[in-house]
Design a protein around this motif. Structure first.
Motif, short mmCIF file in Angstrom:
data_model
loop_
_atom_site.label_atom_id
_atom_site.label_comp_id
_atom_site.label_asym_id
_atom_site.label_seq_id
_atom_site.Cartn_x
_atom_site.Cartn_y
_atom_site.Cartn_z
N PHE A 134 68.91 -1.03 -62.96
CA PHE A 134 68.08 0.13 -62.67
C PHE A 134 68.92 1.34 -62.28
CE2 PHE A 134 64.29 -2.72 -61.53
CZ PHE A 134 63.69 -2.48 -62.77
N ALA A 135 69.99 1.11 -61.51
CA ALA A 135 70.80 2.21 -60.99
C ALA A 135 72.02 2.51 -61.85
CB ALA A 135 71.25 1.88 -59.56
N ARG A 136 72.12 1.88 -63.01
CA ARG A 136 73.31 2.05 -63.85
C ARG A 136 73.56 3.52 -64.16
NH1 ARG A 136 74.53 -1.34 -69.44
NH2 ARG A 136 76.72 -0.72 -69.65
N GLY A 137 74.80 3.93 -63.96
CA GLY A 137 75.16 5.34 -64.15
C GLY A 137 75.35 6.05 -62.83
N ALA A 138 74.68 5.58 -61.79
CA ALA A 138 74.86 6.17 -60.46
C ALA A 138 76.16 5.67 -59.85
CB ALA A 138 73.68 5.81 -59.56
N LYS A 142 77.90 0.32 -58.95
CA LYS A 142 78.97 -0.67 -59.03
C LYS A 142 78.94 -1.63 -57.84
CE LYS A 142 82.09 2.36 -61.62
NZ LYS A 142 83.41 3.04 -61.61
N LEU A 143 78.42 -1.17 -56.71
CA LEU A 143 78.33 -2.03 -55.54
C LEU A 143 77.35 -3.15 -55.78
CD1 LEU A 143 79.62 0.65 -54.45
CD2 LEU A 143 78.54 0.11 -52.26
N PHE A 144 76.23 -2.84 -56.45
CA PHE A 144 75.24 -3.87 -56.76
C PHE A 144 75.81 -4.88 -57.75
CE2 PHE A 144 72.05 -0.45 -55.65
CZ PHE A 144 71.64 -1.06 -54.49
N LEU A 145 76.57 -4.40 -58.73
CA LEU A 145 77.15 -5.31 -59.72
C LEU A 145 78.15 -6.26 -59.05
CD1 LEU A 145 77.57 -6.22 -62.63
CD2 LEU A 145 79.26 -4.40 -62.89
#
Length: 209
Positions: A134-138, A142-145
């Protein structure tokens, strides 16, 4: 004058990225502390009142956990800058859709009810993976990944121990520490992700990326 405005705009962008990443890292630290305290209390109560085999008790505990996490995230957002608060408000709405892994995993049948004590660990990893999508690009995505990968890599250990309960190869002491093992994996994953976020924030402020 134009050059000064360009430099000022670049500085503002650096600060915005820095604040976004610092808040994300702080969120991992804060939610990690909340998770640690909440699940230690929950595990203790489950052992004291012998609720470990109750699916309804575990479902209630997971729901309460997310309610507390949402409250903690909201309280943190109230002390964050407006732009960061608006960005995370949208993420908060989307995160409700990411709860599907918990619903699906807890709805499946298992050979032993003790699996429910650690099922939230892989579900949390998948949850973070969906948040990353959902936040990809923000900047903070990367922290979620990273947290998702670390949790998913560590989740087989508590799951395998819990599944052994059905074969009678593990005693009650093993069951007592199995969910604590899962909690430790999650907290360490959060700690590493938060440090990574602070490292990204430092680079953002220094280079303007």
């Amino acid at each position: 004058m134009t050059r000064e405005m360009v430099e000022l705009a670049a500085l503002a962008e650096k600060l915005r990225g820095y604040l976004e990443l610092v808040f994300a890292a702080n969120l991992f630290f804060s939610i990690g502390l909340m998770l640690g305290g909440y699940w230690l209390v929950t595990f203790s109560l489950f052992v004291i009142f012998e609720l470990g085999a109750s699916l309804h008790a575990w479902l209630a505990a997971v729901v309460a956990n997310f309610a507390l996490a949402a409250l903690a995230a909201w309280l943190l957002s109230r002390v964050s800058p407006g732009a960061v608060r608006r960005a995370w408000a949208l993420g908060g709405l989307r995160s409700l859709l990411a709860l599907a892994p918990f619903v699906v995993l807890y709805a499946l049948p298992y050979p032993t009810p003790y699996v429910y004590a650690v099922l939230w660990v892989p579900a949390l990893g998948i949850y973070h993976l969906i948040l990353y999508a959902f936040a990809r690009g923000a900047r903070h995505s990367k922290l979620f990944l990273l947290s998702a990968l670390l949790i998913l890599l560590g989740s087989p250990a508590p799951l395998c121990i819990a599944l052994q309960q059905a074969q009678g190869s593990a005693d009650s002491l093993a069951f007592l520490f199995t969910p604590i093992l899962g909690l430790g994996i999650v907290l360490l994953s959060y700690f590493v992700s938060a440090l990574y976020g602070l490292w990204l924030a430092k680079g953002c402020l220094e280079s303007g990326e």
